[in-house]
Design an enzyme around this catalytic site. Structure first.
Site, PDB file in Angstrom:
ATOM      1  N   HIS A  84       0.842  -1.202   0.000  1.00  0.00           N
ATOM      2  CA  HIS A  84       0.000   0.000   0.000  1.00  0.00           C
ATOM      3  C   HIS A  84       0.871   1.244   0.000  1.00  0.00           C
ATOM      4  O   HIS A  84       1.566   1.547   0.968  1.00  0.00           O
ATOM      5  CB  HIS A  84      -0.922   0.015   1.222  1.00  0.00           C
ATOM      6  CG  HIS A  84      -1.942   1.108   1.176  1.00  0.00           C
ATOM      7  ND1 HIS A  84      -2.978   1.122   0.267  1.00  0.00           N
ATOM      8  CD2 HIS A  84      -2.088   2.236   1.924  1.00  0.00           C
ATOM      9  CE1 HIS A  84      -3.730   2.204   0.464  1.00  0.00           C
ATOM     10  NE2 HIS A  84      -3.198   2.896   1.458  1.00  0.00           N
ATOM     11  N   HIS A 126       0.975   5.527  -1.399  1.00  0.00           N
ATOM     12  CA  HIS A 126       0.548   6.741  -2.085  1.00  0.00           C
ATOM     13  C   HIS A 126       1.839   7.515  -2.343  1.00  0.00           C
ATOM     14  O   HIS A 126       2.345   8.215  -1.452  1.00  0.00           O
ATOM     15  CB  HIS A 126      -0.395   7.571  -1.226  1.00  0.00           C
ATOM     16  CG  HIS A 126      -1.646   6.883  -0.801  1.00  0.00           C
ATOM     17  ND1 HIS A 126      -2.649   6.545  -1.687  1.00  0.00           N
ATOM     18  CD2 HIS A 126      -2.073   6.460   0.416  1.00  0.00           C
ATOM     19  CE1 HIS A 126      -3.641   5.954  -1.025  1.00  0.00           C
ATOM     20  NE2 HIS A 126      -3.308   5.884   0.246  1.00  0.00           N
ATOM     21  N   HIS A 131      -5.783  -0.962   6.422  1.00  0.00           N
ATOM     22  CA  HIS A 131      -5.902  -0.416   7.779  1.00  0.00           C
ATOM     23  C   HIS A 131      -6.827  -1.279   8.650  1.00  0.00           C
ATOM     24  O   HIS A 131      -6.384  -1.869   9.615  1.00  0.00           O
ATOM     25  CB  HIS A 131      -6.356   1.049   7.797  1.00  0.00           C
ATOM     26  CG  HIS A 131      -5.486   1.969   7.034  1.00  0.00           C
ATOM     27  ND1 HIS A 131      -4.137   2.120   7.307  1.00  0.00           N
ATOM     28  CD2 HIS A 131      -5.749   2.783   5.980  1.00  0.00           C
ATOM     29  CE1 HIS A 131      -3.615   2.983   6.466  1.00  0.00           C
ATOM     30  NE2 HIS A 131      -4.565   3.401   5.647  1.00  0.00           N
ATOM     31  N   ASP A 166       2.166   3.170   3.023  1.00  0.00           N
ATOM     32  CA  ASP A 166       1.077   4.145   2.956  1.00  0.00           C
ATOM     33  C   ASP A 166       1.586   5.557   2.723  1.00  0.00           C
ATOM     34  O   ASP A 166       1.936   5.932   1.618  1.00  0.00           O
ATOM     35  CB  ASP A 166       0.222   4.031   4.216  1.00  0.00           C
ATOM     36  CG  ASP A 166      -1.076   4.826   4.132  1.00  0.00           C
ATOM     37  OD1 ASP A 166      -1.371   5.368   3.059  1.00  0.00           O
ATOM     38  OD2 ASP A 166      -1.796   4.901   5.140  1.00  0.00           O
TER      39      ASP A 166
END
Length: 451
Positions: free
Chosen positions: A59, A61, A273, A324
């Site tokens: 994960h 970004h 999450h 993340d």
């Protein structure tokens, strides 16, 4: 067919540390794994330390990397952090995003990550107007990963609403395709364009940003798109109690129950999450074999809370790990943080062995990204490897048979000596081979985004 041999001083095989392992590589895959090889064979490439399967960052970004440090000023909440994030997102173009992501993915390679799941929702120009190539931003990420030498699963994300049917706010316009059908048409163009390419380097998957960002009557459209292609499907799930409360108010059920009602849960789906769940939620996730991606360094950075990872795994949910927001890029830190967070919460030790944490960081992470042929050192698997130093200031002095425990509970990203992807050295002796100055690349690409 050309054969390359790597010799691992120690390798993690079948949940154990094995000394002296020769790894024969052909066409990007492990052709043979030979144990009991005390010395490097003639011509072999030597890997000193503990060699693991390549790490999977399930994960990411990428643009959040530009927030590091900036969001540590003062206090605030997840929601005030989000406002700062929107500011950075508004300044990205395909070119600047490519430069930033290339540097971020190079940082990942230096940390031993060989594959990333990029949860991608910056689709259009800041005012919502599509680019001439409607997938220009996604293509920029794919090109960045190729130049940094790692594999990417582009999790193209449906993000249609500012909250349970409300229209997107100004900073969210570039995220939205308007409807799930329009999202599917756009991402299908990207998927079709990729079918003739190197499928081992690039996967196109799907994501539902969250139940607040995709109206309930459009969830099934995204899930069906992924199911028809056998593609991974990810979703931010119950990261904030405010989202749970709003979902209960709008639909009379939790986000997990809403996803279950619309066919989103299942073995190709990963909830990211999953911090604030009910017992019923946990049972639904586990019984459907839906995966769970924990991102401990971000969850603690944003004060989100500690998710019920132990209960989820016991219920049947495979665990993976992600960086993340890139508060740090260090999958070893993510692995040990999952265990150490649980120790703090319960005041007991030993919830996961080092081997179990490495499995989350490797095999189960790759599986969550649609790569079941990665994450293990065995004949036929992708030749993706990470070698961790056993003689750094953090790792020196440990018993070789406890190398896995040493790596998980003491080593950090700077201890990565080698990263091999598809049998090709991407990082050698701690240096990236195609991005020679990663710190400068990061600094320059982030400076270009400052308002």
């Amino acid at each position: 067919m050309q054969l390359t041999t790597y010799w691992a001083e120690y390798a993690w095989l079948d949940q154990r540390v094995e000394p002296g392992v020769a790894l024969d590589v052909a066409a990007g895959r492990l052709a043979a794994v030979r144990t009991g090889v005390a010395e490097p064979p003639p011509g072999a490439v030597v890997l000193r330390g503990l060699t693991l399967p390549g790490l999977a960052n399930a994960h990411s970004h990428a643009f959040h990397r530009a927030l590091r440090g900036t969001v540590q000023v003062g206090s605030g909440t997840f929601w005030t952090w989000r406002d700062v994030m929107y500011g950075v997102a508004s300044r990205l173009t395909p070119d600047t995003y490519h430069a930033l992501a290339r540097a971020v993915y190079a940082e990942m390679a230096l940390a031993g990550i060989t594959a990333v799941g990029e949860f991608h929702y910056l689709h259009h120009a800041p005012d919502g107007t599509p680019y001439t190539d409607p997938n220009a931003m996604g293509e920029a990420l794919i090109a960045a990963a190729a130049e940094a030498g790692i594999r990417i699963t582009l999790l193209d994300t449906a993000y249609l609403s500012s909250g349970f049917g409300a229209a997107p706010e100004r900073h969210q316009l570039r995220f939205s395709d308007g409807t799930a059908d329009a999202w599917a048409r756009r991402v299908s163009l990207l998927d079709e364009h990729r079918t003739g390419g190197d499928e081992s380097a690039v996967r196109v998957g799907a994501a539902i940003h969250s139940v607040r960002a995709v109206p309930a009557d459009q969830l099934a459209t995204v899930a069906s798109w992924a199911a028809e292609r056998g593609a991974p499907l990810h979703v931010h799930l119950s990261e904030q109690t405010a989202e749970n409360d709003a979902c209960l108010a709008a639909h009379g059920r939790t986000p997990t129950q809403l996803l279950a009602d619309h066919g989103v849960l299942g073995p190709r789906t990963t909830g990211v999450h999953s911090t604030h769940l009910t017992d019923t939620d946990i049972a639904l996730i586990g019984s459907s074999a839906t995966g769970t991606c924990m991102c401990p360094t971000t969850e603690r950075d944003l004060a989100d809370g500690i998710g019920p990872a132990v209960a989820l795994q016991r219920a049947g949910s495979p665990l993976s790990l992600g960086s993340d927001s890139h508060a740090v890029v260090d999958l070893l830190e993510e692995a040990r943080a999952m265990e150490l967070n649980e120790r703090l919460r319960t005041r007991t030790r030993g919830h996961w062995t080092a081997a179990a944490l490495l499995t989350a960081a490797t095999a189960d992470g790759h599986a969550a990204l649609g790569r079941p042929d990665a994450g293990r050192i065995e004949a036929g698997a992708l030749a993706d490897l990470t070698t961790i130093s056993l003689d750094s200031v953090r790792t020196a002095g440990a018993l070789p048979r406890l190398a896995a425990e040493t790596v998980v509970f003491a080593a950090s990203a700077p201890d990565v000596r080698h990263t091999v992807v598809g049998g090709r050295h991407v990082v050698r002796d701690g240096a990236h081979r195609s991005v020679p100055d990663v710190p400068r690349a990061l600094a320059d690409s982030i400076a270009a985004l400052r308002g």
